[in-house]
Design a protein around this motif. Structure first.
Motif, PDB file in Angstrom:
ATOM      1  N   VAL A 149      -1.078  16.347  69.318  1.00  0.00           N
ATOM      2  CA  VAL A 149      -1.268  15.247  68.365  1.00  0.00           C
ATOM      3  C   VAL A 149      -1.087  13.909  69.061  1.00  0.00           C
ATOM      4  N   ILE A 150      -0.061  13.820  69.914  1.00  0.00           N
ATOM      5  CA  ILE A 150       0.184  12.567  70.633  1.00  0.00           C
ATOM      6  C   ILE A 150      -0.939  12.298  71.620  1.00  0.00           C
ATOM      7  N   THR A 151      -1.385  13.347  72.322  1.00  0.00           N
ATOM      8  CA  THR A 151      -2.489  13.182  73.268  1.00  0.00           C
ATOM      9  C   THR A 151      -3.763  12.722  72.562  1.00  0.00           C
ATOM     10  N   GLY A 152      -4.078  13.368  71.451  1.00  0.00           N
ATOM     11  CA  GLY A 152      -5.273  12.988  70.706  1.00  0.00           C
ATOM     12  C   GLY A 152      -5.196  11.582  70.160  1.00  0.00           C
ATOM     13  N   LEU A 153      -4.041  11.210  69.621  1.00  0.00           N
ATOM     14  CA  LEU A 153      -3.899   9.860  69.060  1.00  0.00           C
ATOM     15  C   LEU A 153      -3.973   8.802  70.148  1.00  0.00           C
ATOM     16  N   SER A 154      -3.340   9.047  71.286  1.00  0.00           N
ATOM     17  CA  SER A 154      -3.386   8.068  72.378  1.00  0.00           C
ATOM     18  C   SER A 154      -4.805   7.904  72.917  1.00  0.00           C
ATOM     19  N   LEU A 155      -5.545   9.004  73.023  1.00  0.00           N
ATOM     20  CA  LEU A 155      -6.938   8.898  73.481  1.00  0.00           C
ATOM     21  C   LEU A 155      -7.802   8.179  72.450  1.00  0.00           C
ATOM     22  N   LEU A 156      -7.540   8.415  71.181  1.00  0.00           N
ATOM     23  CA  LEU A 156      -8.278   7.703  70.136  1.00  0.00           C
ATOM     24  C   LEU A 156      -8.048   6.206  70.232  1.00  0.00           C
ATOM     25  N   LEU A 157      -6.790   5.798  70.418  1.00  0.00           N
ATOM     26  CA  LEU A 157      -6.495   4.369  70.561  1.00  0.00           C
ATOM     27  C   LEU A 157      -7.150   3.788  71.806  1.00  0.00           C
ATOM     28  N   LEU A 158      -7.207   4.581  72.884  1.00  0.00           N
ATOM     29  CA  LEU A 158      -7.871   4.121  74.102  1.00  0.00           C
ATOM     30  C   LEU A 158      -9.360   3.900  73.869  1.00  0.00           C
ATOM     31  N   PHE A 159     -10.016   4.846  73.210  1.00  0.00           N
ATOM     32  CA  PHE A 159     -11.454   4.713  72.960  1.00  0.00           C
ATOM     33  C   PHE A 159     -11.749   3.561  72.009  1.00  0.00           C
ATOM     34  N   ALA A 164      -9.884   0.842  71.772  1.00  0.00           N
ATOM     35  CA  ALA A 164      -9.664  -0.386  72.540  1.00  0.00           C
ATOM     36  C   ALA A 164     -10.835  -0.675  73.474  1.00  0.00           C
ATOM     37  N   LEU A 165     -11.451   0.378  74.004  1.00  0.00           N
ATOM     38  CA  LEU A 165     -12.615   0.203  74.884  1.00  0.00           C
ATOM     39  C   LEU A 165     -13.911   0.039  74.110  1.00  0.00           C
ATOM     40  N   ASN A 166     -13.823   0.129  72.791  1.00  0.00           N
ATOM     41  CA  ASN A 166     -15.006   0.035  71.929  1.00  0.00           C
ATOM     42  C   ASN A 166     -16.047   1.096  72.311  1.00  0.00           C
ATOM     43  N   ALA A 167     -15.550   2.292  72.656  1.00  0.00           N
ATOM     44  CA  ALA A 167     -16.434   3.394  73.053  1.00  0.00           C
ATOM     45  C   ALA A 167     -16.881   4.153  71.809  1.00  0.00           C
ATOM     46  N   GLU A 168     -18.158   4.447  71.764  1.00  0.00           N
ATOM     47  CA  GLU A 168     -18.689   5.212  70.642  1.00  0.00           C
ATOM     48  C   GLU A 168     -18.242   6.661  70.762  1.00  0.00           C
ATOM     49  N   ARG A 169     -17.585   7.153  69.726  1.00  0.00           N
ATOM     50  CA  ARG A 169     -17.066   8.527  69.784  1.00  0.00           C
ATOM     51  C   ARG A 169     -18.197   9.532  69.586  1.00  0.00           C
ATOM     52  N   GLY A 170     -18.204  10.506  70.472  1.00  0.00           N
ATOM     53  CA  GLY A 170     -19.240  11.523  70.445  1.00  0.00           C
ATOM     54  C   GLY A 170     -18.997  12.558  71.523  1.00  0.00           C
ATOM     55  N   PHE A 171     -20.067  13.027  72.127  1.00  0.00           N
ATOM     56  CA  PHE A 171     -19.975  14.101  73.118  1.00  0.00           C
ATOM     57  C   PHE A 171     -19.080  13.729  74.286  1.00  0.00           C
ATOM     58  N   THR A 199     -16.742  11.363  74.620  1.00  0.00           N
ATOM     59  CA  THR A 199     -15.326  11.130  74.324  1.00  0.00           C
ATOM     60  C   THR A 199     -14.590  12.458  74.157  1.00  0.00           C
ATOM     61  N   VAL A 200     -15.213  13.427  73.501  1.00  0.00           N
ATOM     62  CA  VAL A 200     -14.587  14.749  73.372  1.00  0.00           C
ATOM     63  C   VAL A 200     -14.478  15.418  74.744  1.00  0.00           C
ATOM     64  N   THR A 201     -15.510  15.295  75.562  1.00  0.00           N
ATOM     65  CA  THR A 201     -15.482  15.881  76.904  1.00  0.00           C
ATOM     66  C   THR A 201     -14.394  15.253  77.755  1.00  0.00           C
ATOM     67  N   THR A 202     -14.263  13.939  77.687  1.00  0.00           N
ATOM     68  CA  THR A 202     -13.202  13.254  78.441  1.00  0.00           C
ATOM     69  C   THR A 202     -11.822  13.692  77.977  1.00  0.00           C
ATOM     70  N   ALA A 203     -11.654  13.823  76.673  1.00  0.00           N
ATOM     71  CA  ALA A 203     -10.361  14.262  76.145  1.00  0.00           C
ATOM     72  C   ALA A 203     -10.032  15.675  76.591  1.00  0.00           C
ATOM     73  N   HIS A 204     -10.999  16.568  76.550  1.00  0.00           N
ATOM     74  CA  HIS A 204     -10.751  17.942  76.975  1.00  0.00           C
ATOM     75  C   HIS A 204     -10.522  18.039  78.479  1.00  0.00           C
ATOM     76  N   THR A 205     -11.181  17.185  79.248  1.00  0.00           N
ATOM     77  CA  THR A 205     -10.921  17.152  80.687  1.00  0.00           C
ATOM     78  C   THR A 205      -9.487  16.724  80.964  1.00  0.00           C
ATOM     79  N   THR A 206      -9.017  15.729  80.230  1.00  0.00           N
ATOM     80  CA  THR A 206      -7.629  15.283  80.376  1.00  0.00           C
ATOM     81  C   THR A 206      -6.656  16.392  80.028  1.00  0.00           C
ATOM     82  N   LEU A 207      -6.982  17.179  79.019  1.00  0.00           N
ATOM     83  CA  LEU A 207      -6.099  18.263  78.591  1.00  0.00           C
ATOM     84  C   LEU A 207      -6.077  19.416  79.579  1.00  0.00           C
ATOM     85  N   THR A 208      -7.223  19.813  80.100  1.00  0.00           N
ATOM     86  CA  THR A 208      -7.331  21.055  80.877  1.00  0.00           C
ATOM     87  C   THR A 208      -7.159  20.868  82.376  1.00  0.00           C
ATOM     88  N   MET A 209      -7.258  19.633  82.864  1.00  0.00           N
ATOM     89  CA  MET A 209      -7.160  19.415  84.301  1.00  0.00           C
ATOM     90  C   MET A 209      -5.816  19.869  84.857  1.00  0.00           C
TER      91      MET A 209
END
Length: 270
Positions: A114-124, A126-133, A135-145
């Motif tokens: 939950v903390i990881t997901g919320l922090s990544l959401l706030l990051l995206f 702040a970067l004004n990044a459009e959430r989609g494929f 952003t989910v891929t980046t989040a999962h890369t951060t989790l699984t690396m």
């Protein structure tokens, strides 16, 4: 003095209960995916009705393919970055900032999703990044690396470095010695890390729910949104197909591992 039996009744009963606890729910799910009744708790005979309904459900199929694309892409990126991080940690024992680097790398292992997901959401946001494929891929890369790094680093730690040093003594530069000697030896760990990253990405719900956007709904999110309104037989069908696909991959990996071991034994000098 009598020797204790290898498998007592207690051990057999414990093993049977453990296997039933793990696999009986999956078996029930598979059986009820062939249920003709719309009610998932009432048996109405054998039928492939819900598989036909599933293949006509465009939203569910699209979510499935989205999950596969995200899992494959994030697993490849996480495997590359995790392997490089593992090499840096195992070969650079005294570089400055090693403790900070390892702590930041392994933080997702102990941090709640939950903390990881919320922090990544706030990051995206702040970067004004459009959430989609992506952003989910980046989040999962951060989790699984970090999981890939743990698997590969354990293999590198137990590896005999004299083989790589011998290759450099014979004229190889460090990069070529790594590619020709070390990389083939750690390849099983890299493949295992990729499979672990792929599985974790395919299974994730919490982080994906924070970082997804319109048109990028993954399969766990789709299933969760439909289960809240009641379990549909189509969900049993899609879960059965996923289980069957995972079983096929495991069988193929096991056969490939046995074939590789046999080839290695036949090529070994007598």
């Amino acid at each position: 003095m009598t020797r204790p039996k290898s498998l007592s009744r207690f051990n057999i009963a414990s093993l049977a209960l453990g296997l039933a606890f793990l696999y009986l729910p999956i078996l029930i799910l598979v059986i009820y995916s062939f249920n003709a009744s719309r009610l998932v708790t009432v048996w109405g005979g054998w039928s492939l009705r819900w598989y036909y309904e599933l293949f006509n459900d465009g939203a569910m199929i699209e979510a499935f393919w989205m999950s596969l694309r995200v899992a494959a892409t994030s697993a490849c990126i996480a495997t590359l970055l995790g392997t490089l991080a593992a090499v840096a940690l195992s070969r650079g024992a005294s570089f400055r900032g090693r403790t900070l680097f390892s702590g930041m790398l392994y933080a997702p292992l102990v941090m709640p999703e939950v903390i990881t997901g919320l922090s990544l959401l706030l990051l995206f946001v702040a970067l004004n990044a459009e959430r989609g494929f992506w952003t989910v891929t980046t989040a999962h890369t951060t989790l699984t690396m970090c999981f890939v790094a743990v698997v590969v680093q354990s293999r590198l730690t137990s590896l005999d470095r004299s083989l790589e040093e011998a290759a450099m003594d014979l004229g190889c530069d460090p990069a070529r010695a790594f590619l020709m000697v070390t990389l083939p030896l750690i390849l099983p760990a890299i493949v295992a890390g990729w499979m672990l990253a792929f599985t974790l990405s395919l299974d994730d719900l919490v982080i994906a729910s924070f970082t997804t956007g319109p048109g990028s709904e993954t399969l766990p999110i789709r299933i969760y949104s439909e289960v809240r309104l009641g379990v549909k037989p189509e969900i049993n069908a899609i879960c059965t197909l996923v289980v069957a696909g995972i079983a096929v991959v495991i069988i193929i990996a096991s056969l490939a591992s046995k074939l590789s071991n046999r080839q290695g034994e036949s090529a070994a000098p007598l």
